[in-house]
Design an enzyme around this catalytic site. Structure first.
Site, mmCIF file in Angstrom:
data_model
loop_
_atom_site.group_PDB
_atom_site.id
_atom_site.type_symbol
_atom_site.label_atom_id
_atom_site.label_comp_id
_atom_site.label_asym_id
_atom_site.label_seq_id
_atom_site.Cartn_x
_atom_site.Cartn_y
_atom_site.Cartn_z
ATOM 1 N N HIS A 106 0.823 -1.222 0.000
ATOM 2 C CA HIS A 106 0.000 0.000 0.000
ATOM 3 C C HIS A 106 0.856 1.270 0.000
ATOM 4 O O HIS A 106 0.516 2.257 0.632
ATOM 5 C CB HIS A 106 -0.945 0.014 1.212
ATOM 6 N N ASP A 135 -0.976 -4.785 6.057
ATOM 7 C CA ASP A 135 -1.914 -5.697 5.391
ATOM 8 C C ASP A 135 -1.561 -5.888 3.926
ATOM 9 O O ASP A 135 -0.877 -5.048 3.319
ATOM 10 C CB ASP A 135 -3.353 -5.135 5.485
ATOM 11 N N GLU A 136 -2.031 -6.975 3.396
ATOM 12 C CA GLU A 136 -2.040 -7.243 1.949
ATOM 13 C C GLU A 136 -0.727 -6.893 1.250
ATOM 14 O O GLU A 136 -0.752 -6.306 0.162
ATOM 15 C CB GLU A 136 -3.189 -6.452 1.283
ATOM 16 N N SER A 137 0.387 -7.282 1.834
ATOM 17 C CA SER A 137 1.672 -7.016 1.166
ATOM 18 C C SER A 137 1.963 -8.182 0.223
ATOM 19 O O SER A 137 2.919 -8.937 0.419
ATOM 20 C CB SER A 137 2.775 -6.866 2.222
#
Ligand code: TNX
Length: 538
Positions: A278, A341-343
């Site tokens: 992100h 998150d969501e790496s």
């Protein structure tokens, strides 16, 4: 001589007349009130204990507020006076020199009583002529005045008195929150929201006794907080948003203004810099940190999981030391959120290395780290906090490390999920979350997370599909009201059928605040008798 006797008797006569007029006035103020019952009032979140005594306290032009002189109490009194003015038009004095005979009083009082030992606890005794609010801390007093605000009817009462009266039901309330962390998150990165919008959201949350606003300050689409040592983050990274509008950012002064506004409401701001994924906006500003040698483009779409910092670069950590340091220095609250998150394009071992290193930076700057539940894959200090949004396994790994958990399961607590297929805004990758299913679940025993590890509840509002305050309000309200009860009230005091009625009765308040809430068809919304403008005219 004769004259002076005459004057004296006239004075005595006038005094007696004035006194009996007073008594008459007072009688008028306590008779003919509608039957009131504290226990059926519209309080949200529902207080711990309530005893109704079925009388009415007359809030009117003769009411005054007094506070103890301990730190913060007078401010709480003034806050209440200001809100009473907004609701009723009454000009209530705070801590005037003496109590004239005609006055009914609201005392906001510091007390050492053991019952009030819990942080934010308060007691309220409402009788025919006084409202006494006791608390150990100004914070508790502030929570208590929200209850008083909610007890004041939206419309004036019918009475024989020649002046308007608002009747507060008499009785006793003892109250204290179940969870110490009661938050909502606002994503100002996908779409930017002005300081004014954020303040309005803070105001609404404070009314329902929230104590945390988490600001998601950075993402692929935008960097929204000025970092003086790295100015391109906002100059470049703040210049757009989802859909390609102009974006924006908060200067440090503006951020401090938000923090101070929250602090006046006894709320803390949790700043989030989401990383190592992100981070497209950061890498457009300073391409050196993504390690690819390529300058990425600004991103205005809504996909996730495509960006990463180059986690093995030492210079990255001195950059992050500056970023965390500058934000921590203007954040009085105890927390700093690192995202995490969501790496999806960061190798797992690099992700773990990164999170463990950043945790140390956050601690060095005196803050307690929060991260999305993926951080449970790394070896974390037990003081760090995992925010459970998607993976129960990750959250349980955090529990095994002795960490506290913030409950935000996407299927239950995500404010950006659509209510149903007709929703005007929102996503539905996790679920449709109608108003009832947002309320009907038990965070205390959810997915095997032990109660003693739960720090509290947070309802995140991601902003891919919303770009102004009205759209924000459509997704947040009424569901955010339900989350306030889930995080404050004990399960025994929660019941959908009962809550539904109390929620329906929030409509006049929401209307007066000009909140464009989603008029859920599950709720029999109360019509507002007077609009705000009409009250002002009265
Ligand atoms: C998942 S929740 C995300 C966000 C999105 C959101 C949309 C989380 C930690 N990550 O990046 O905005 O879904 O619902």
């Amino acid at each position: 001589m004769k004259n002076s006797i005459l004057v004296k008797s006239l004075l005595v006569f006038l005094t007696i007349m004035a006194f009996s007029a007073c008594i008459e006035e007072k009688k008028k103020r306590v008779i003919n009130f509608p039957q009131t019952d504290l226990s059926t009032e519209n309080l949200i979140p529902k207080p711990m204990k309530m005893i109704a005594t079925n009388g009415g306290f007359a809030l009117d032009q003769f009411t005054a507020i007094y506070t103890s002189d301990n730190a913060g109490y007078e401010e709480v009194g003034k806050f209440l006076a200001e809100k009473i003015k907004g609701k009723t038009g009454l000009d209530i004095q705070v801590n005037v020199a003496e109590i004239p005979d005609m006055e009914t009083v609201i005392y906001i009082n510091r007390s050492d009583s053991l019952e009030l030992n819990a942080p934010e606890a308060y007691q309220l005794y409402i009788t025919l002529d006084s409202v006494i609010l006791n608390s150990n801390t100004a914070e508790g007093a502030f929570r208590g005045i929200q209850t008083i605000r909610q007890l004041i009817p939206e419309t004036r009462s019918d009475s024989l008195a020649a002046y308007p009266i608002w009747t507060i039901p008499t009785g006793k309330i003892s109250d204290s929150p179940q969870f110490e962390y009661r938050g909502s998150m606002l994503d100002v990165a996908r779409h930017f929201f002005s300081v004014e919008d954020v303040k309005k959201y803070i105001d609404l949350l404070a009314y329902y006794k929230y104590n945390v606003l988490h600001l998601h300050l950075t993402d692929d689409q935008g960097w929204r907080i000025e970092i003086k040592s790295w100015p391109l983050l906002t100059e470049v990274g703040g210049s757009t948003e989802v859909g390609g509008e102009a974006g924006g950012f908060y200067t440090q002064e503006e951020y401090k203004d938000i923090v101070a506004y929250a602090a006046e409401r006894h709320m803390v701001i949790v700043p989030e810099v989401d990383m190592p994924g992100h981070t497209n906006a950061a890498s457009v500003s300073y391409p050196v940190f993504n390690g690819t040698g390529i300058t990425p483009e600004l991103y205005e779409g809504t996909q996730v999981g495509k960006s990463t910092f180059a986690t093995r670069k030492d210079t990255l950590y001195s950059f992050l030391d500056d970023v965390v340091g500058e934000i921590a220095a203007i954040t009085p609250g105890p927390y700093f959120h690192i995202g995490g998150d969501e790496s999806h394009v960061t190798k797992k071992k690099d992700y773990i290395y990164f999170v463990e290193r950043v945790e140390k930076i956050v601690r060095k700057h005196g803050k307690r780290m929060i991260g999305w539940d993926e951080i449970g894959q790394a070896k974390m200090d037990s003081s760090s906090i995992s925010q459970f949004w998607a993976s129960k396994e990750n959250a349980l790994d955090a529990v095994a490390m002795g960490m506290k958990i913030i409950m935000s399961p996407a299927t239950k607590a995500y404010l950006d999920m659509e209510y149903d297929t007709l929703s005007k805004h929102g996503l539905h990758w996790a679920a449709y979350i109608p108003t009832d299913s947002a309320y009907i679940w038990t965070p205390e025993s959810y997915e095997g997370i032990p109660m003693e590890n739960i720090l509290g509840i947070e309802a995140p509002l991601w902003s891919e599909t919303i770009s102004d305050i009205g759209e924000l309000e459509y997704l947040a309200f009424p569901r955010a009201i339900g989350y306030s009860e889930l995080s404050w009230s004990i399960p025994e005091n929660r019941d959908w059928e009962n809550y539904k009625i109390r929620l329906a009765n929030q409509a006049p308040f929401l209307d007066r605040m000009n909140v464009k809430y989603y008029p859920s068809p599950l709720i029999d919304w109360k019509k507002s008798k007077y609009s705000y403008k009409e009250i002002e005219k009265d």
